[in-house]
Design an enzyme around this catalytic site. Structure first.
Site, PDB file in Angstrom:
ATOM      1  N   GLU A  14      13.227 -25.073  26.569  1.00  0.00           N
ATOM      2  CA  GLU A  14      14.360 -24.725  25.706  1.00  0.00           C
ATOM      3  C   GLU A  14      15.560 -24.267  26.538  1.00  0.00           C
ATOM      4  OE1 GLU A  14      12.717 -22.768  21.829  1.00  0.00           O
ATOM      5  OE2 GLU A  14      11.225 -22.591  23.395  1.00  0.00           O
ATOM      6  N   TYR A 217      18.805 -29.189  16.730  1.00  0.00           N
ATOM      7  CA  TYR A 217      19.990 -28.896  17.536  1.00  0.00           C
ATOM      8  C   TYR A 217      21.071 -29.954  17.413  1.00  0.00           C
ATOM      9  CZ  TYR A 217      16.887 -25.368  19.009  1.00  0.00           C
ATOM     10  OH  TYR A 217      16.023 -24.315  18.976  1.00  0.00           O
ATOM     11  N   ASP A 258       9.167 -17.394  10.766  1.00  0.00           N
ATOM     12  CA  ASP A 258       9.206 -18.720  10.140  1.00  0.00           C
ATOM     13  C   ASP A 258       8.083 -18.830   9.115  1.00  0.00           C
ATOM     14  OD1 ASP A 258      11.271 -19.343  11.827  1.00  0.00           O
ATOM     15  OD2 ASP A 258      10.058 -20.487  13.240  1.00  0.00           O
ATOM     16  N   ASN A 273       9.430 -15.167  16.100  1.00  0.00           N
ATOM     17  CA  ASN A 273      10.150 -15.468  17.338  1.00  0.00           C
ATOM     18  C   ASN A 273      10.887 -14.219  17.785  1.00  0.00           C
ATOM     19  OD1 ASN A 273       9.909 -18.589  17.353  1.00  0.00           O
ATOM     20  ND2 ASN A 273      10.488 -18.046  15.268  1.00  0.00           N
TER      21      ASN A 273
HETATM   22  N1  ADP Z   1       0.989 -25.914   9.081  1.00  0.00           N
HETATM   23  C1  ADP Z   1       2.147 -26.564   8.935  1.00  0.00           C
HETATM   24  N2  ADP Z   1       2.390 -27.309   7.828  1.00  0.00           N
HETATM   25  C2  ADP Z   1       3.552 -27.974   7.666  1.00  0.00           C
HETATM   26  N3  ADP Z   1       4.546 -27.979   8.587  1.00  0.00           N
HETATM   27  C3  ADP Z   1       4.368 -27.274   9.713  1.00  0.00           C
HETATM   28  C4  ADP Z   1       3.170 -26.521   9.946  1.00  0.00           C
HETATM   29  N4  ADP Z   1       3.290 -25.920  11.150  1.00  0.00           N
HETATM   30  C5  ADP Z   1       4.493 -26.266  11.639  1.00  0.00           C
HETATM   31  N5  ADP Z   1       5.156 -27.067  10.772  1.00  0.00           N
HETATM   32  C6  ADP Z   1       6.532 -27.593  10.963  1.00  0.00           C
HETATM   33  O1  ADP Z   1       6.880 -27.512  12.345  1.00  0.00           O
HETATM   34  C7  ADP Z   1       7.948 -26.561  12.540  1.00  0.00           C
HETATM   35  C8  ADP Z   1       7.696 -25.731  13.793  1.00  0.00           C
HETATM   36  O2  ADP Z   1       6.483 -25.031  13.658  1.00  0.00           O
HETATM   37  P1  ADP Z   1       6.291 -23.535  14.190  1.00  0.00           P
HETATM   38  O3  ADP Z   1       4.874 -23.154  13.973  1.00  0.00           O
HETATM   39  O4  ADP Z   1       7.322 -22.647  13.601  1.00  0.00           O
HETATM   40  O5  ADP Z   1       6.507 -23.686  15.770  1.00  0.00           O
HETATM   41  P2  ADP Z   1       7.778 -23.591  16.724  1.00  0.00           P
HETATM   42  O6  ADP Z   1       7.449 -22.457  17.647  1.00  0.00           O
HETATM   43  O7  ADP Z   1       7.838 -24.880  17.450  1.00  0.00           O
HETATM   44  O8  ADP Z   1       8.969 -23.288  15.871  1.00  0.00           O
HETATM   45  C9  ADP Z   1       7.962 -25.731  11.259  1.00  0.00           C
HETATM   46  O9  ADP Z   1       9.238 -25.181  11.050  1.00  0.00           O
HETATM   47  C10 ADP Z   1       7.532 -26.752  10.205  1.00  0.00           C
HETATM   48  O10 ADP Z   1       8.624 -27.587   9.862  1.00  0.00           O
HETATM   49 MG    MG Z   2       9.135 -21.960  14.361  1.00  0.00          MG
END
Ligand code: ADP
Ligand code: MG
Length: 310
Positions: A14, A217, A258, A273
């Site tokens: 990142e 982004y 999130d 985060n």
């Molecule tokens: N269990 C899940 N079901 C549906 N979408 C998911 C799930 N986990 C992640 N996502 C999608 O992927 C994105 C990033 O996941 P996240 O766990 O927040 O990791 P990161 O650290 O990459 O943000 C989420 O905002 C969502 O859109």
């Molecule tokens: Mg996330």
């Protein structure tokens, strides 16, 4: 006025996002009248901090080193106050598996999951347990690295045939990977500032599918709604959960939690985060703005809080 070192860039995936966050923070701090020095974090970090002796460091470093407690540990050793969460909280939040276990133990809803290290796959035959995992989670299954951000390395497997490639992809980002139940729902983010939840932001991708790195982004690829158009009780619940997660994981000053909101309006927390993005399309600045807190005020408040710990 204080001397503020803005830590940015670094070697995480990142990096580019962090350079943008850092540059915006530097501009804001200059407008606020501080002496500002941007530091692209590298092998000379400790030497530069020893020479500069800043009153405070602003951590604008996302991902590895900046969110996993590494830089915070160095700042503790050097005795320099810094913005945001301390070492132990960073360690908890950076590891999605650890964070999710804490959430489960505390009764906070998070999608069911199983997690393994690459060693377990290579040396303990974890792959032989995949059929049971798939049965318990049901497809689609989200495969994600335990410690990445910005949706890097995340894949949605629609069936068993897609799992091996998704695992290989996720293991290329991290030595630990989780398989998580897919929640069909809306992408929400709730930032917590000074212990209070800001308005909920919904990220709506222009094209259906995962809210991925590029969409995040690229202005125009995702649009954001803040405050999110939700029933009042869902908004209240999302904010309550965010504050609970912030406290549970020991976050300080600011965090962004999130969540997903499913078709029944139930909320599922994905992660917290500790160094949320501060770019123009980032969620924390949008949420702060909706609460009447401009970017400069947001940055100024974070620095003030860190200085008070000096
Ligand atoms: N269990 C899940 N079901 C549906 N979408 C998911 C799930 N986990 C992640 N996502 C999608 O992927 C994105 C990033 O996941 P996240 O766990 O927040 O990791 P990161 O650290 O990459 O943000 C989420 O905002 C969502 O859109
Ligand atoms: Mg996330």
């Amino acid at each position: 006025m204080s001397t503020v070192a803005v830590l940015k860039g670094g070697r995480s995936l990142e990096r580019q996002v962090s350079l943008v966050s850092g540059a915006r923070v530097e501009d804001a701090l200059e407008r606020l009248g501080h002496d500002v020095e941007g530091i692209d974090v590298g092998p000379d970090l400790v030497q530069r901090l020893r020479v500069l002796r800043p009153d405070v460091c602003f951590v604008a470093l996302h991902g590895r080193d900046g969110e996993d407690g590494t830089v915070q540990e160095l700042l503790e050793i050097l005795g320099i106050p810094y913005t945001g969460s301390g070492v132990s909280s960073c360690i908890r939040c950076a590891d999605k598996v650890l964070a999710k276990h804490q959430m489960l133990d505390a009764g906070i809803p998070t999608p069911p999951f199983f997690a393994f290290t690459e060693t377990a796959f290579k040396q303990l035959g974890a792959a032989d347990a995949l059929a049971e995992i798939e049965q318990r989670l049901e497809f689609p299954i989200v495969v994600k690295p335990a410690d990445q951000g910005s949706a890097l390395g995340i894949k949605v497997a629609q069936d068993a045939a897609a799992i091996p490639a998704a695992l290989v992809a996720a293991f290329s980002y991290s030595a630990k990977v989780l398989l998580e139940r897919h929640v069909d729902g809306r992408d929400l983010a709730v930032s917590v500032l000074d212990g209070e939840a800001l308005p909920v932001v919904e990220a709506v991708p222009e094209q259906a599918g995962l809210y991925d790195f590029e969409a995040r982004y690229t202005i125009g690829r995702t649009h954001f709604v803040c405050p999110a158009d939700l029933p009042p009780q869902t908004t209240a619940r999302a904010q309550e959960l965010a504050v609970q997660v912030h406290e549970l994981l020991g976050c300080r000053d600011v965090s962004r939690v999130d969540l997903l909101c499913d078709g029944d309006g139930a909320l599922h927390v994905l992660e917290a985060n500790v160094v949320p993005g501060l770019t123009e399309t980032s969620l924390l600045p949008q949420a702060a703005d909706a609460a009447g807190i401009g970017f400069d005020e947001l940055i100024g408040r974070l620095v003030e809080r860190a200085l008070r710990r000096a």
